[in-house]
Design a protein around this motif. Structure first.
Motif, PDB file in Angstrom:
ATOM      1  N   LEU A 131       9.383   4.811 -23.260  1.00  0.00           N
ATOM      2  CA  LEU A 131      10.566   4.156 -22.718  1.00  0.00           C
ATOM      3  C   LEU A 131      10.415   2.656 -22.944  1.00  0.00           C
ATOM      4  N   LEU A 132      11.391   2.062 -23.636  1.00  0.00           N
ATOM      5  CA  LEU A 132      11.339   0.624 -23.873  1.00  0.00           C
ATOM      6  C   LEU A 132      11.422  -0.137 -22.558  1.00  0.00           C
ATOM      7  N   SER A 133      10.763  -1.275 -22.527  1.00  0.00           N
ATOM      8  CA  SER A 133      10.721  -2.116 -21.337  1.00  0.00           C
ATOM      9  C   SER A 133      10.932  -3.566 -21.763  1.00  0.00           C
ATOM     10  N   LEU A 189      14.378   4.479 -16.045  1.00  0.00           N
ATOM     11  CA  LEU A 189      13.079   5.111 -15.807  1.00  0.00           C
ATOM     12  C   LEU A 189      13.268   6.495 -15.197  1.00  0.00           C
ATOM     13  N   ARG A 190      14.160   6.631 -14.227  1.00  0.00           N
ATOM     14  CA  ARG A 190      14.423   7.932 -13.589  1.00  0.00           C
ATOM     15  C   ARG A 190      14.927   8.938 -14.620  1.00  0.00           C
ATOM     16  N   GLU A 191      15.856   8.521 -15.454  1.00  0.00           N
ATOM     17  CA  GLU A 191      16.393   9.404 -16.491  1.00  0.00           C
ATOM     18  C   GLU A 191      15.284   9.852 -17.447  1.00  0.00           C
ATOM     19  N   PHE A 192      14.456   8.910 -17.886  1.00  0.00           N
ATOM     20  CA  PHE A 192      13.343   9.223 -18.779  1.00  0.00           C
ATOM     21  C   PHE A 192      12.367  10.190 -18.112  1.00  0.00           C
ATOM     22  N   TRP A 193      11.947   9.870 -16.884  1.00  0.00           N
ATOM     23  CA  TRP A 193      10.950  10.692 -16.189  1.00  0.00           C
ATOM     24  C   TRP A 193      11.478  12.104 -15.926  1.00  0.00           C
ATOM     25  N   ASP A 194      12.721  12.221 -15.525  1.00  0.00           N
ATOM     26  CA  ASP A 194      13.316  13.536 -15.314  1.00  0.00           C
ATOM     27  C   ASP A 194      13.405  14.327 -16.614  1.00  0.00           C
ATOM     28  N   ARG A 195      13.782  13.657 -17.694  1.00  0.00           N
ATOM     29  CA  ARG A 195      13.903  14.336 -18.996  1.00  0.00           C
ATOM     30  C   ARG A 195      12.548  14.846 -19.489  1.00  0.00           C
ATOM     31  N   VAL A 196      11.507  14.028 -19.424  1.00  0.00           N
ATOM     32  CA  VAL A 196      10.216  14.465 -19.948  1.00  0.00           C
ATOM     33  C   VAL A 196       9.578  15.546 -19.054  1.00  0.00           C
ATOM     34  N   ASN A 197      10.046  15.663 -17.825  1.00  0.00           N
ATOM     35  CA  ASN A 197       9.534  16.698 -16.930  1.00  0.00           C
ATOM     36  C   ASN A 197      10.445  17.909 -16.840  1.00  0.00           C
ATOM     37  N   GLU A 212       0.796  -1.225   0.000  1.00  0.00           N
ATOM     38  CA  GLU A 212       0.000   0.000   0.000  1.00  0.00           C
ATOM     39  C   GLU A 212       0.829   1.277   0.000  1.00  0.00           C
ATOM     40  N   ASN A 213       2.149   1.170   0.057  1.00  0.00           N
ATOM     41  CA  ASN A 213       3.016   2.339  -0.011  1.00  0.00           C
ATOM     42  C   ASN A 213       3.893   2.254  -1.249  1.00  0.00           C
ATOM     43  N   PRO A 214       3.337   2.632  -2.394  1.00  0.00           N
ATOM     44  CA  PRO A 214       4.081   2.511  -3.641  1.00  0.00           C
ATOM     45  C   PRO A 214       5.319   3.409  -3.661  1.00  0.00           C
ATOM     46  N   GLU A 215       6.355   2.893  -4.312  1.00  0.00           N
ATOM     47  CA  GLU A 215       7.606   3.623  -4.464  1.00  0.00           C
ATOM     48  C   GLU A 215       7.951   3.720  -5.939  1.00  0.00           C
ATOM     49  N   PHE A 216       8.821   4.659  -6.262  1.00  0.00           N
ATOM     50  CA  PHE A 216       9.272   4.834  -7.638  1.00  0.00           C
ATOM     51  C   PHE A 216       9.758   3.490  -8.184  1.00  0.00           C
ATOM     52  N   ALA A 217       9.314   3.153  -9.392  1.00  0.00           N
ATOM     53  CA  ALA A 217       9.706   1.957 -10.145  1.00  0.00           C
ATOM     54  C   ALA A 217       9.009   0.678  -9.673  1.00  0.00           C
ATOM     55  N   ASP A 218       8.017   0.781  -8.801  1.00  0.00           N
ATOM     56  CA  ASP A 218       7.199  -0.379  -8.455  1.00  0.00           C
ATOM     57  C   ASP A 218       6.227  -0.650  -9.600  1.00  0.00           C
TER      58      ASP A 218
END
Length: 116
Positions: free
Chosen positions: A57-59, A106-114, A4-10
């Motif tokens: 972002l490719l996965s 994912l962090r790099e992608f998310w930071d770049r698009v924001n 119930e406590n989601p974190e980045f990249a979960d």
């Protein structure tokens, strides 16, 4: 038991009554912004057609978090989900967390698009 406590990249399987899905099935989503009351997710599709580095972002396959096909996360599948949904695994079923390399991408992608 739900996480119930989601974190980045979960990774969560989010039920279609929480986030609508064309296939009426839980869509795999990754947490990109776990705020206090609302959690921002990016949906994942196994269709890589139309891949654009500006919005996708490719996965790769990652059986440890139920990613059984190659795919991509897309900004067009960005959703905000109220945090209480994560306490109910029928709403948001925790599938696992991305590994360190995937989390960094994912962090790099998310930071770049924001614009960070």
């Amino acid at each position: 038991m739900p996480k119930e406590n989601p974190e980045f990249a979960d990774i969560y399987g989010v039920a279609p009554h929480v986030v609508p899905d064309a296939h009426d099935a839980p869509r795999r989503n990754v947490v990109v912004q776990p705020r206090t009351d609302i959690v921002t997710l990016l949906g994942r599709t196994s269709n890589r057609a139309g891949f654009d580095t500006d919005t996708c972002l490719l996965s790769e396959i990652d059986e440890s978090c139920r990613l059984d096909k190659q795919g991509m996360y897309e900004l067009r599948f960005k959703h905000s989900v109220y945090r209480p949904h994560f306490a109910n695994e029928k709403d948001c079923d925790f599938y696992g967390a991305l590994g360190p390399d995937e989390t960094a991408s994912l962090r790099e992608f998310w930071d770049r698009v924001n614009g960070f």
